[in-house]
Motif scaffolding. Structure first.
Motif, mmCIF file in Angstrom:
data_model
loop_
_atom_site.group_PDB
_atom_site.id
_atom_site.type_symbol
_atom_site.label_atom_id
_atom_site.label_comp_id
_atom_site.label_asym_id
_atom_site.label_seq_id
_atom_site.Cartn_x
_atom_site.Cartn_y
_atom_site.Cartn_z
ATOM 1 N N LEU A 39 18.968 57.342 44.107
ATOM 2 C CA LEU A 39 20.386 57.721 44.220
ATOM 3 C C LEU A 39 21.257 56.476 44.281
ATOM 4 O O LEU A 39 22.290 56.387 43.592
ATOM 5 N N LEU A 40 20.857 55.519 45.099
ATOM 6 C CA LEU A 40 21.639 54.291 45.220
ATOM 7 C C LEU A 40 21.662 53.495 43.922
ATOM 8 O O LEU A 40 22.637 52.795 43.632
ATOM 9 N N ALA A 41 20.597 53.605 43.143
ATOM 10 C CA ALA A 41 20.541 52.911 41.857
ATOM 11 C C ALA A 41 21.281 53.674 40.761
ATOM 12 O O ALA A 41 21.450 53.171 39.655
ATOM 13 N N GLY A 42 21.700 54.898 41.073
ATOM 14 C CA GLY A 42 22.426 55.694 40.093
ATOM 15 C C GLY A 42 21.529 56.445 39.130
ATOM 16 O O GLY A 42 21.998 56.977 38.130
ATOM 17 N N ALA A 43 20.249 56.535 39.420
ATOM 18 C CA ALA A 43 19.314 57.196 38.518
ATOM 19 C C ALA A 43 19.302 58.715 38.679
ATOM 20 O O ALA A 43 18.937 59.436 37.740
ATOM 21 N N VAL A 44 19.694 59.215 39.844
ATOM 22 C CA VAL A 44 19.724 60.665 40.073
ATOM 23 C C VAL A 44 21.068 61.041 40.683
ATOM 24 O O VAL A 44 21.757 60.217 41.284
ATOM 25 N N SER A 45 21.410 62.316 40.551
ATOM 26 C CA SER A 45 22.689 62.792 41.084
ATOM 27 C C SER A 45 22.565 63.131 42.565
ATOM 28 O O SER A 45 21.460 63.294 43.103
ATOM 29 N N SER A 46 23.719 63.264 43.207
ATOM 30 C CA SER A 46 23.712 63.612 44.626
ATOM 31 C C SER A 46 23.222 65.042 44.840
ATOM 32 O O SER A 46 22.586 65.334 45.849
ATOM 33 N N MET A 53 15.781 66.668 49.108
ATOM 34 C CA MET A 53 15.593 66.432 50.547
ATOM 35 C C MET A 53 15.338 67.733 51.289
ATOM 36 O O MET A 53 14.489 67.793 52.180
ATOM 37 N N LEU A 54 16.073 68.778 50.932
ATOM 38 C CA LEU A 54 15.843 70.085 51.562
ATOM 39 C C LEU A 54 14.427 70.594 51.275
ATOM 40 O O LEU A 54 13.729 71.069 52.176
ATOM 41 N N ALA A 55 14.022 70.493 50.023
ATOM 42 C CA ALA A 55 12.688 70.960 49.657
ATOM 43 C C ALA A 55 11.602 70.152 50.368
ATOM 44 O O ALA A 55 10.646 70.724 50.916
ATOM 45 N N LEU A 56 11.740 68.842 50.379
ATOM 46 C CA LEU A 56 10.742 68.006 51.046
ATOM 47 C C LEU A 56 10.726 68.245 52.553
ATOM 48 O O LEU A 56 9.655 68.262 53.174
ATOM 49 N N GLY A 57 11.885 68.463 53.140
ATOM 50 C CA GLY A 57 11.943 68.773 54.565
ATOM 51 C C GLY A 57 11.235 70.072 54.898
ATOM 52 O O GLY A 57 10.499 70.165 55.888
#
Length: 93
Positions: A39-46, A53-57
């Motif tokens: 995300l910080l590198a701009g490779a994926v969207s927010s 993150m929800l799925a992994l959580g």
């Protein structure tokens, strides 16, 4: 407190299950860190980041229940039976 072979097998399986759950949590945390880096590198969207993150959580939270036998109830029953055996042995003495 002595355990039968079947009870020892249940305890060993529970220990193995906890080890697998711990490994799964570590993998989830590493995956989360990689997604944040992307995300910080701009490779994926927010939006992708939030859903990932929800799925992994949820996976990290549910993994101990999904990882197979024995369940918490099996261990609680085993320990309750041992407690009862100790109580009756203590009452006889």
């Amino acid at each position: 407190m002595e355990f039968s072979e079947k009870e020892q097998a249940t305890i060993r399986a529970a220990r193995d299950r906890l080890d697998r759950a711990r490994q799964a949590r570590i993998i989830c945390i590493v995956a989360m860190l990689l997604i944040v880096a992307a995300l910080l590198a701009g490779a994926v969207s927010s939006v992708f980041t939030v859903f990932s993150m929800l799925a992994l959580g949820m996976i990290c939270s549910a993994f101990p229940q999904l990882a197979g036998r024995p369940r918490y109830e099996d261990l609680a029953t085993l320990l309750a039976s041992k407690l009862e055996e100790n109580d009756t042995a203590g009452n006889r003495a």
